[in-house]
Design a protein around this motif. Structure first.
Motif, short mmCIF file in Angstrom:
data_model
loop_
_atom_site.label_atom_id
_atom_site.label_comp_id
_atom_site.label_asym_id
_atom_site.label_seq_id
_atom_site.Cartn_x
_atom_site.Cartn_y
_atom_site.Cartn_z
N LYS A 1 5.97 -75.75 -77.17
CA LYS A 1 6.97 -74.73 -76.83
C LYS A 1 7.34 -74.09 -78.15
O LYS A 1 7.92 -74.73 -79.03
N ASN B 1 9.16 -72.27 -80.97
CA ASN B 1 10.56 -72.02 -81.29
C ASN B 1 10.75 -70.76 -82.13
O ASN B 1 11.71 -70.01 -81.93
N ALA B 2 9.85 -70.56 -83.09
CA ALA B 2 9.98 -69.40 -83.98
C ALA B 2 8.64 -69.13 -84.63
O ALA B 2 7.79 -70.03 -84.73
N THR C 1 6.15 -72.46 -85.54
CA THR C 1 6.82 -73.74 -85.41
C THR C 1 7.29 -73.90 -83.97
O THR C 1 7.65 -72.92 -83.30
N GLY C 2 7.28 -75.14 -83.51
CA GLY C 2 7.68 -75.40 -82.12
C GLY C 2 7.81 -76.88 -81.87
O GLY C 2 7.84 -77.70 -82.81
N LYS C 3 7.86 -77.24 -80.59
CA LYS C 3 8.00 -78.64 -80.18
C LYS C 3 6.85 -79.01 -79.26
O LYS C 3 6.48 -78.24 -78.37
N ARG D 1 9.16 -81.89 -83.53
CA ARG D 1 9.11 -80.54 -84.08
C ARG D 1 7.95 -80.46 -85.08
O ARG D 1 7.77 -81.36 -85.91
N GLU E 1 5.41 -67.73 -75.75
CA GLU E 1 6.38 -68.77 -75.41
C GLU E 1 5.76 -70.16 -75.51
O GLU E 1 6.45 -71.14 -75.82
N TYR E 2 4.44 -70.25 -75.27
CA TYR E 2 3.73 -71.53 -75.37
C TYR E 2 2.43 -71.31 -76.12
O TYR E 2 1.87 -70.21 -76.13
N ASP F 1 14.26 -74.21 -88.04
CA ASP F 1 13.16 -73.50 -87.39
C ASP F 1 12.80 -72.23 -88.16
O ASP F 1 11.62 -71.87 -88.26
N ASP G 1 12.46 -65.21 -83.06
CA ASP G 1 13.08 -66.38 -82.47
C ASP G 1 12.71 -66.45 -80.99
O ASP G 1 13.00 -65.52 -80.23
N LYS H 1 13.55 -69.20 -79.04
CA LYS H 1 14.34 -70.25 -78.36
C LYS H 1 15.13 -69.70 -77.18
O LYS H 1 15.48 -70.45 -76.28
#
Length: 354
Positions: A34, A36-37, A68-70, A86, A136-137, A154, A349, A351
């Motif tokens: 997912k 994030n930025a 960067t993301g999760k 993260r 977004e993904y 982030d 961003d 998020k």
């Protein structure tokens, strides 16, 4: 699951739009992020604005490699401890078996295919030859994932790949902490070079720009650069004794010839800015001055990991390099701001909601 992505549809100038994709089934070695930025890189800007030199890129393409993301899902063979971590991504997918890879120089990996003309290395994938992270993904090979410390925001994580490019250039200079260094070009990479040198304790870092760089040079002073200039003529004074090294991030073809005059004997010129233009330098000055000229390109895994450790340390003023953060829905405004040379990096961003 459907998601939105920012797609460069063709090589035409500003032919870019949001498109809907479906998350594919993950392969055993893949992770789903997912996002994030994501930072907007100079190469993203060049593709967005239709610049030449990207005929090796195939469109349509989801842009973005400063991601960067999760981790929210993974294939069967991926270390389960990565779930919900993260992370950032390394955009280079190297072969792992060539001599460059064995030495850790993955930014030079061409999958053992020798290139007479040095095009971008074959290892450079995400955001160039494969879908990037302005979405977004994002699906990523688990080998390309690097976990990040909670102390790294982030926003800083989203510019960390660019900082690794800067660090790769800094490492070309032997004992760079002790050397007098002139950084030319106060764009994002040049400012990243300066921020790393300042954070590493170098007390003799100067920066050269042009009169239009007034705001960027002011930022350079704010992050700890000792002196800034808008003309090389301003560098020359009665006590001037030359620089030990010059890192050129501008890519202007006039710089190598000019730099030789400003370097001490035994000095180093590191070229980071890219330009297809030819330049000439006087051979006698190179030989008599024992001047060394080096190119610096991309990142390595080790350099990226080192920068992420720096990013968790408040001695490094990386957060000050973020000029603007825009929501994903306003990505095009972010591109336009970056084209207009804001002072630092523009971060998208993701998020929030579209």
């Amino acid at each position: 699951m459907e998601y939105q992505a920012l797609v460069k549809c063709s090589s035409k100038k500003k032919d870019i739009q949001f498109k809907t994709y479906t998350v594919p089934k993950l392969k055993n070695y893949e992770c789903l992020l997912k996002v994030n930025a994501i930072g907007i890189c100079g190469s993203d800007l060049h593709m967005y604005d239709g610049h030449d030199g990207y005929d090796w890129v195939y469109y349509p393409l989801i842009l973005g490699h400063e991601v960067t993301g999760k981790v929210i899902d993974m294939g069967a063979d991926v270390d389960q401890s990565l779930l919900n971590r993260r992370v950032v991504i390394n955009p280079y997918k190297s072969c792992g078996v060539c001599d460059f890879c064995k030495r850790g120089e993955t930014n030079c990996c061409d999958f053992n295919d020798y290139k007479f003309i040095k095009t971008p290395t074959e290892a450079l994938r995400y955001g160039f030859r494969e879908a990037g992270g302005m979405a977004e993904y994002m699906v990523v090979d688990s080998k390309n994932i690097i976990t990040i410390d909670d102390a790294v925001s982030d926003e800083v994580a989203a510019i960390s790949e660019a900082l690794a490019v800067s660090y790769t250039a800094v490492l070309k200079i032997h004992e760079y902490k002790k050397k007098s260094i002139l950084v030319i070009g106060p764009g994002p990479i040049g400012l990243g070079v300066a921020a790393i040198l300042v954070g590493e304790g170098n007390k003799d870092t100067h920066m050269l720009g042009v009169p239009q760089d007034e705001n960027r040079l002011r930022l350079a002073k704010d992050i700890g650069v000792q002196a800034t200039f808008t003309s090389s003529k301003d560098l020359i004074h009665k006590e001037f004794s030359g620089y030990d090294a010059i890192i050129d991030c501008s890519g202007h073809p006039s710089i190598p010839n000019e730099a030789i005059c400003l370097l001490n004997r035994g000095g180093q010129l590191v070229l980071v800015g890219i330009n297809a233009a030819e330049f000439s330098v006087p051979m006698d000055q190179i030989v008599r001055g024992e001047i060394m000229i080096k190119g610096s390109y991309g990142i390595t895994q080790a350099n990226y990991e080192a920068v992420l450790q720096m990013a968790a340390n408040t001695n490094y003023p990386f957060h000050q390099l973020i000029a603007q953060t825009v929501p994903f829905s306003e990505s095009l405004q972010g591109f336009e701001s970056a084209l207009n040379k804001v002072s630092g990096k523009v971060v998208i961003d993701l998020k929030g909601e579209m």
